[in-house]
Design a protein around this motif. Structure first.
Motif, PDB file in Angstrom:
ATOM      1  N   GLY A 162       0.806  -1.209   0.000  1.00 55.84           N
ATOM      2  CA  GLY A 162       0.000   0.000   0.000  1.00 55.84           C
ATOM      3  C   GLY A 162       0.842   1.262   0.000  1.00 55.84           C
ATOM      4  O   GLY A 162       0.515   2.246  -0.679  1.00 55.84           O
ATOM      5  N   ARG A 163       1.927   1.252   0.725  1.00 56.30           N
ATOM      6  CA  ARG A 163       2.820   2.412   0.747  1.00 56.30           C
ATOM      7  C   ARG A 163       3.464   2.634  -0.615  1.00 56.30           C
ATOM      8  O   ARG A 163       3.635   3.773  -1.052  1.00 56.30           O
ATOM      9  CB  ARG A 163       3.895   2.226   1.821  1.00 56.30           C
ATOM     10  CG  ARG A 163       3.352   2.185   3.241  1.00 56.30           C
ATOM     11  CD  ARG A 163       4.459   2.041   4.254  1.00 56.30           C
ATOM     12  NE  ARG A 163       5.342   3.190   4.202  1.00 56.30           N
ATOM     13  CZ  ARG A 163       6.671   3.112   4.311  1.00 56.30           C
ATOM     14  NH1 ARG A 163       7.263   1.945   4.445  1.00 56.30           N
ATOM     15  NH2 ARG A 163       7.411   4.197   4.270  1.00 56.30           N
ATOM     16  N   ARG A 164       3.812   1.538  -1.285  1.00 56.03           N
ATOM     17  CA  ARG A 164       4.371   1.671  -2.635  1.00 56.03           C
ATOM     18  C   ARG A 164       3.353   2.305  -3.581  1.00 56.03           C
ATOM     19  O   ARG A 164       3.692   3.150  -4.408  1.00 56.03           O
ATOM     20  CB  ARG A 164       4.761   0.296  -3.180  1.00 56.03           C
ATOM     21  CG  ARG A 164       5.990  -0.309  -2.554  1.00 56.03           C
ATOM     22  CD  ARG A 164       7.265   0.228  -3.134  1.00 56.03           C
ATOM     23  NE  ARG A 164       7.392  -0.036  -4.558  1.00 56.03           N
ATOM     24  CZ  ARG A 164       8.323   0.510  -5.334  1.00 56.03           C
ATOM     25  NH1 ARG A 164       9.162   1.397  -4.837  1.00 56.03           N
ATOM     26  NH2 ARG A 164       8.387   0.217  -6.608  1.00 56.03           N
ATOM     27  N   ALA A 165       2.094   1.882  -3.463  1.00 55.79           N
ATOM     28  CA  ALA A 165       1.059   2.444  -4.331  1.00 55.79           C
ATOM     29  C   ALA A 165       0.847   3.930  -4.058  1.00 55.79           C
ATOM     30  O   ALA A 165       0.511   4.702  -4.974  1.00 55.79           O
ATOM     31  CB  ALA A 165      -0.253   1.689  -4.142  1.00 55.79           C
ATOM     32  N   ARG A 166       1.049   4.353  -2.825  1.00 53.11           N
ATOM     33  CA  ARG A 166       0.912   5.779  -2.489  1.00 53.11           C
ATOM     34  C   ARG A 166       2.163   6.568  -2.837  1.00 53.11           C
ATOM     35  O   ARG A 166       2.172   7.798  -2.710  1.00 53.11           O
ATOM     36  CB  ARG A 166       0.612   5.937  -0.995  1.00 53.11           C
ATOM     37  CG  ARG A 166      -0.755   5.431  -0.578  1.00 53.11           C
ATOM     38  CD  ARG A 166      -1.127   5.924   0.809  1.00 53.11           C
ATOM     39  NE  ARG A 166      -0.152   5.497   1.799  1.00 53.11           N
ATOM     40  CZ  ARG A 166      -0.223   4.348   2.477  1.00 53.11           C
ATOM     41  NH1 ARG A 166      -1.217   3.501   2.239  1.00 53.11           N
ATOM     42  NH2 ARG A 166       0.684   4.031   3.378  1.00 53.11           N
ATOM     43  N   LEU A 205      -6.618   4.217  -9.623  1.00 56.76           N
ATOM     44  CA  LEU A 205      -6.267   2.801  -9.504  1.00 56.76           C
ATOM     45  C   LEU A 205      -5.259   2.584  -8.378  1.00 56.76           C
ATOM     46  O   LEU A 205      -5.411   1.668  -7.550  1.00 56.76           O
ATOM     47  CB  LEU A 205      -5.692   2.307 -10.829  1.00 56.76           C
ATOM     48  CG  LEU A 205      -5.082   0.893 -10.820  1.00 56.76           C
ATOM     49  CD1 LEU A 205      -6.150  -0.146 -10.520  1.00 56.76           C
ATOM     50  CD2 LEU A 205      -4.387   0.599 -12.148  1.00 56.76           C
ATOM     51  N   LEU A 206      -4.245   3.422  -8.323  1.00 56.90           N
ATOM     52  CA  LEU A 206      -3.233   3.280  -7.278  1.00 56.90           C
ATOM     53  C   LEU A 206      -3.821   3.555  -5.900  1.00 56.90           C
ATOM     54  O   LEU A 206      -3.444   2.900  -4.911  1.00 56.90           O
ATOM     55  CB  LEU A 206      -2.055   4.206  -7.562  1.00 56.90           C
ATOM     56  CG  LEU A 206      -1.235   3.852  -8.820  1.00 56.90           C
ATOM     57  CD1 LEU A 206      -0.180   4.908  -9.087  1.00 56.90           C
ATOM     58  CD2 LEU A 206      -0.584   2.485  -8.662  1.00 56.90           C
ATOM     59  N   SER A 207      -4.743   4.500  -5.813  1.00 55.98           N
ATOM     60  CA  SER A 207      -5.411   4.754  -4.535  1.00 55.98           C
ATOM     61  C   SER A 207      -6.234   3.547  -4.102  1.00 55.98           C
ATOM     62  O   SER A 207      -6.282   3.208  -2.910  1.00 55.98           O
ATOM     63  CB  SER A 207      -6.308   5.989  -4.651  1.00 55.98           C
ATOM     64  OG  SER A 207      -5.546   7.144  -4.937  1.00 55.98           O
ATOM     65  N   ALA A 208      -6.880   2.886  -5.073  1.00 59.49           N
ATOM     66  CA  ALA A 208      -7.652   1.684  -4.753  1.00 59.49           C
ATOM     67  C   ALA A 208      -6.734   0.559  -4.260  1.00 59.49           C
ATOM     68  O   ALA A 208      -7.083  -0.193  -3.340  1.00 59.49           O
ATOM     69  CB  ALA A 208      -8.444   1.235  -5.976  1.00 59.49           C
ATOM     70  N   ILE A 209      -5.542   0.441  -4.886  1.00 58.58           N
ATOM     71  CA  ILE A 209      -4.578  -0.577  -4.433  1.00 58.58           C
ATOM     72  C   ILE A 209      -4.115  -0.258  -3.013  1.00 58.58           C
ATOM     73  O   ILE A 209      -4.025  -1.163  -2.157  1.00 58.58           O
ATOM     74  CB  ILE A 209      -3.388  -0.648  -5.399  1.00 58.58           C
ATOM     75  CG1 ILE A 209      -3.839  -1.194  -6.759  1.00 58.58           C
ATOM     76  CG2 ILE A 209      -2.272  -1.514  -4.827  1.00 58.58           C
ATOM     77  CD1 ILE A 209      -2.763  -1.164  -7.818  1.00 58.58           C
ATOM     78  N   ALA A 210      -3.821   1.018  -2.751  1.00 61.10           N
ATOM     79  CA  ALA A 210      -3.388   1.411  -1.405  1.00 61.10           C
ATOM     80  C   ALA A 210      -4.467   1.099  -0.378  1.00 61.10           C
ATOM     81  O   ALA A 210      -4.172   0.627   0.732  1.00 61.10           O
ATOM     82  CB  ALA A 210      -3.042   2.897  -1.392  1.00 61.10           C
ATOM     83  N   ALA A 211      -5.743   1.339  -0.740  1.00 57.56           N
ATOM     84  CA  ALA A 211      -6.835   1.042   0.181  1.00 57.56           C
ATOM     85  C   ALA A 211      -6.994  -0.463   0.377  1.00 57.56           C
ATOM     86  O   ALA A 211      -7.314  -0.933   1.477  1.00 57.56           O
ATOM     87  CB  ALA A 211      -8.135   1.640  -0.347  1.00 57.56           C
ATOM     88  N   CYS A 212      -6.768  -1.219  -0.680  1.00 56.12           N
ATOM     89  CA  CYS A 212      -6.917  -2.677  -0.622  1.00 56.12           C
ATOM     90  C   CYS A 212      -5.882  -3.298   0.315  1.00 56.12           C
ATOM     91  O   CYS A 212      -6.168  -4.283   1.000  1.00 56.12           O
ATOM     92  CB  CYS A 212      -6.787  -3.247  -2.025  1.00 56.12           C
ATOM     93  SG  CYS A 212      -7.065  -5.023  -2.145  1.00 56.12           S
ATOM     94  N   PHE A 213      -4.673  -2.724   0.356  1.00 54.04           N
ATOM     95  CA  PHE A 213      -3.596  -3.275   1.167  1.00 54.04           C
ATOM     96  C   PHE A 213      -3.314  -2.459   2.424  1.00 54.04           C
ATOM     97  O   PHE A 213      -2.272  -2.644   3.051  1.00 54.04           O
ATOM     98  CB  PHE A 213      -2.314  -3.385   0.326  1.00 54.04           C
ATOM     99  CG  PHE A 213      -2.365  -4.455  -0.725  1.00 54.04           C
ATOM    100  CD1 PHE A 213      -2.004  -5.754  -0.427  1.00 54.04           C
ATOM    101  CD2 PHE A 213      -2.790  -4.168  -2.013  1.00 54.04           C
ATOM    102  CE1 PHE A 213      -2.041  -6.744  -1.400  1.00 54.04           C
ATOM    103  CE2 PHE A 213      -2.836  -5.147  -2.990  1.00 54.04           C
ATOM    104  CZ  PHE A 213      -2.466  -6.439  -2.678  1.00 54.04           C
ATOM    105  N   ARG A 214      -4.197  -1.540   2.771  1.00 51.73           N
ATOM    106  CA  ARG A 214      -3.927  -0.677   3.917  1.00 51.73           C
ATOM    107  C   ARG A 214      -3.918  -1.506   5.212  1.00 51.73           C
ATOM    108  O   ARG A 214      -4.625  -2.519   5.327  1.00 51.73           O
ATOM    109  CB  ARG A 214      -4.960   0.435   4.024  1.00 51.73           C
ATOM    110  CG  ARG A 214      -6.344  -0.016   4.416  1.00 51.73           C
ATOM    111  CD  ARG A 214      -7.289   1.172   4.538  1.00 51.73           C
ATOM    112  NE  ARG A 214      -8.622   0.737   4.913  1.00 51.73           N
ATOM    113  CZ  ARG A 214      -9.544   0.332   4.073  1.00 51.73           C
ATOM    114  NH1 ARG A 214      -9.262   0.307   2.780  1.00 51.73           N
ATOM    115  NH2 ARG A 214     -10.725  -0.051   4.495  1.00 51.73           N
ATOM    116  N   ALA A 215      -3.105  -1.057   6.144  1.00 53.68           N
ATOM    117  CA  ALA A 215      -2.984  -1.675   7.473  1.00 53.68           C
ATOM    118  C   ALA A 215      -2.508  -3.121   7.420  1.00 53.68           C
ATOM    119  O   ALA A 215      -2.546  -3.828   8.425  1.00 53.68           O
ATOM    120  CB  ALA A 215      -4.313  -1.593   8.230  1.00 53.68           C
ATOM    121  N   GLY A 216      -2.062  -3.568   6.235  1.00 54.67           N
ATOM    122  CA  GLY A 216      -1.497  -4.906   6.143  1.00 54.67           C
ATOM    123  C   GLY A 216      -2.492  -6.033   6.259  1.00 54.67           C
ATOM    124  O   GLY A 216      -2.115  -7.170   6.509  1.00 54.67           O
TER     125      GLY A 216
END
Length: 704
Positions: A561-565, A634-645
């Motif tokens: 998620g951090r990479r996507a952000r 799209l990248l924001s959606a990926i970051a949300a999908c993987f947020r908080a691990g």
């Protein structure tokens, strides 16, 4: 006339066969390991006796610490012995200074003094766990030197400075003797071991590349696991190379360049394997199938470092990539173009590894580095560091030591200071393991043997010894046997229990004392401390393998998620970090009894998703209009999908796949300066996620 018996020729031929086979048997791995262990033991014993003799001549009051030091710092290679000695000296000096600063200032309040000493020991353990290189040994020594000097010194604070000074001198003599003997008497350089391991790793990398084009997924999994472990092993060996006595050692920057290429090769081969299977490439007549066949043949050739062939193949791959990208109407067109681009990158990485491996000892000037196909800037190995887990282990160490101090102070046990000092050593020395108790148990077993041998020496053998030469002769059997055990990894900690117990308990000092009561009290303190350490560490410093696995996976998902952000480090750092996490997962998976295939596949998938997402983030400034906004969404959606691990929801993966498909259609209709690059990265991202939601199996192994 007598006829010769047929038995004689047979016996003669059998003896000749045995004599011919003798040298071959001596060259077997088992025989070589035995010979190396015997040689290591003999050299360590010679160094120990030399250190003991010098300490006696100088008049140091406790020369047995010099013997103990020799066995602690001695390693099977000359470079590792010297580096370990340097780290031990630095750690001992810092720990002695800290003890001199702590004990006299807090001695009037034993509780506060114990708290400060325990805090220092825990802090040293914390930094040793964060460092994760062989240099961490200096932090370990800083901690348990303070424990050895500080807790017994509470009863006699006026002598703390003298004790610390003498201890540094005794340890310095042991370090010096060990370094001299292992470096100049039949030295075993680490450079040869390192170059042999590197050559094997490069062969593994070529096999992995070939398996990506021809092998089964299970073969590729095994190859990737092996490559991850090889990279960690090479990094550990490379740390000792600057101390190696070899005339020429590999250059650090060259090794970093090789590592960067091997690290990139690991996820790249997974990308290639996915596309080869998706397109069903076999022995077809089309250009892409012919290219794959040519690359496969080049990988299998013995003369794989041929620069002309590699350059020709790379040019051919780029041409196929442009050809397929230009007529990208069929779905297989853009995927084929993407595969051709990855093949060109893989060829360049393998050729770079060949060239760098041949020129390990040469200085890579800017002009030579610029001729490499991969990045000329070296990153090198990146260690995973977890401050929270390190703090947890350090806090457990502090709690265990304070528990021992509470019993000592509350009971006014005369030998309590000695027991707590041993407890501090155990909590620090074994605290670097997730599950330290099995190693403590091995040490206890070795200590039992050490105590029995020490009692025989103290009250049967040593009273009869009046000459140093005779003393060396009577000590040789025990130390030579223990030293040979120390050279073998399965029995190293048991051997340490022997080699560390005999010199101290036998009181190999300036004169024979033979005090049975003192010896008995020391034995009781030893086993009480080690037994309490085993209980304390099982409660406060043990990390169950499933917990460590879950923590590593959670941190990896969070970093995706951090990479996507755009908040995580560059690609080389990210790739190396994730490979180190893979290497950390492998032994923990074996310890937990879990099937490792799914978990390691998920780790590799996280690596590939983070790699593609991070690169896609960089294309946003060059992608204008609606397409640029869609990439950002799209990248924001990926970051949300993987947020908080947290493990990803299969529905989220399906949504991401649909977003990518829509965005690829949008990029195909528009004209952007980065169109081809963006489409390539979208394909990488889609395959990494699972190509249409199939990555939903990602969650199956996370929380078993």
């Amino acid at each position: 006339m007598n006829t010769p018996s047929p038995l004689c020729p047979r016996l003669t031929r059998a003896c000749a066969a045995v004599l011919r086979a003798g040298p071959d048997r001596l060259r077997t791995p088992a025989m070589r390991a035995d010979a190396d262990a015997i040689l290591f033991s003999a050299k360590s014993f010679a160094a120990a006796m030399l250190a003991y003799y010098l300490s006696l001549r100088i008049g140091l009051p406790k020369p047995f610490w010099a013997i103990v030091t020799v066995y602690i710092v001695s390693q099977t290679s000359a470079g590792a012995s010297l580096s370990r000695g340097v780290y031990r000296f630095a750690g001992t000096l810092i720990g002695a200074i800290a003890t001199v600063a702590i004990v006299p200032n807090f001695v009037n309040d034993p509780v506060l003094c114990s708290l400060v000493l325990a805090g220092w020991i825990g802090l040293c353990l914390f930094f040793s766990l964060l460092d994760r290189t062989p240099r961490a040994y200096a932090f370990v020594l800083s901690g348990y030197t303070a424990s050895l000097i500080g807790f017994p010194g509470v009863l006699d604070p006026a002598a703390v400075f003298d004790t610390a000074s003498l201890r540094v001198q005794e340890i310095s003599i042991g370090i010096l003797c060990a370094a001299l003997i292992h470096r100049y008497v039949l030295p075993k350089p680490m450079t040869g071991q390192f170059t042999g391991k590197l050559a094997a790793t490069l062969r593994d990398a070529r096999r992995l590349a070939g398996d990506a084009l021809t092998g089964t997924p299970e073969d590729n999994r095994t190859d990737r696991r092996q490559l991850s472990l090889d990279l960690l092993t090479l990094q550990g060996l490379a740390t000792h190379l600057p101390y190696d006595p070899a005339p020429v050692t590999p250059r650090r920057r060259t090794l970093q360049l090789i590592h960067d290429r091997l690290a990139r090769l690991l996820p790249l081969t997974a990308d290639i394997e996915d596309r080869v299977h998706r397109l069903g490439i076999g022995t077809g007549e089309d250009d892409l199938s012919a290219l794959v066949g040519a690359v496969r043949a080049w990988i299998d050739t013995t003369d794989a470092d041929d620069g002309e062939t590699a350059a020709r193949l790379m040019g051919r791959a780029r041409a196929v990539q442009k050809q397929l990208a230009a007529g990208a109407a069929p779905p297989g067109g853009i995927i084929g173009a993407n595969l051709a681009g990855h093949l060109a990158e893989m060829i360049g990485l393998l050729h770079d590894c060949d060239r760098l491996g041949q020129g390990m000892t040469a200085r890579w000037h800017a002009r030579r580095a610029a001729s490499l196909h991969g990045p000329a800037r070296a990153r090198g190995y990146v260690y995973h560091r977890d401050p929270w887990m390190a703090a947890r282990a350090a806090l457990g160490c502090i709690v265990g030591i304070l528990g021992g101090c509470a019993f000592w102070i509350g009971s006014a046990w005369p030998e309590g200071g000695t027991a707590v000092s041993i407890l501090g050593v155990c909590c620090t020395l074994f605290g670097t393991f997730d599950a330290p108790v099995p190693f403590v148990v091995k040490y206890i077993v070795g200590s039992i043997y050490g105590v029995l041998i020490s009692l025989v020496y103290s009250f049967v053998v040593l009273p009869q010894v009046t000459d140093f030469g005779v003393l060396v002769a009577v000590l040789a059997p025990a130390f030579l046997f223990a030293g040979s055990l120390q050279a073998r990894p399965p029995t190293t900690f048991m051997a340490m229990g022997i080699t560390l117990t005999i010199p101290i308990l036998s009181e190999l000092g300036t004169s024979y004392t033979g005090d049975f009561a003192a010896s008995l009290n020391t034995v009781i303190a030893l086993f009480a401390a080690v037994g309490f350490a085993a209980v304390s560490m099982s409660l406060f410093q043990t990390v169950p393998a499933p917990v460590a696995i879950h923590r590593l996976l959670r941190v990896s998902r969070r970093d995706v998620g951090r990479r996507a952000r755009g908040a995580a480090p560059n690609e080389a750092h990210w790739t190396s970090l994730m490979i180190d996490r893979t290497a950390l997962l492998l032994p923990r998976l074996r310890a937990s009894g879990q099937a490792d295939a799914d978990v390691l596949d998920d780790t590799l998938r996280h690596l590939r998703i983070g790699h593609a997402a991070g690169r896609l983030r960089k294309t946003i400034p060059r992608t204008t209009g609606e397409a640029g906004a869609a990439v950002g969404a799209l990248l924001s959606a990926i970051a949300a999908c993987f947020r908080a691990g947290k493990p990803t929801d299969p529905a989220d993966l399906v949504d991401l796949d649909q977003r990518i498909e829509t965005l690829m259609a949008m990029m195909g209709d528009g004209a952007h300066s980065s169109r081809s690059r963006t489409v390539d990265l979208l394909i990488d991202l889609r395959f990494a996620l699972g190509a249409g939601g199939t990555a939903s199996k990602e969650n199956t192994a996370h929380d078993r």
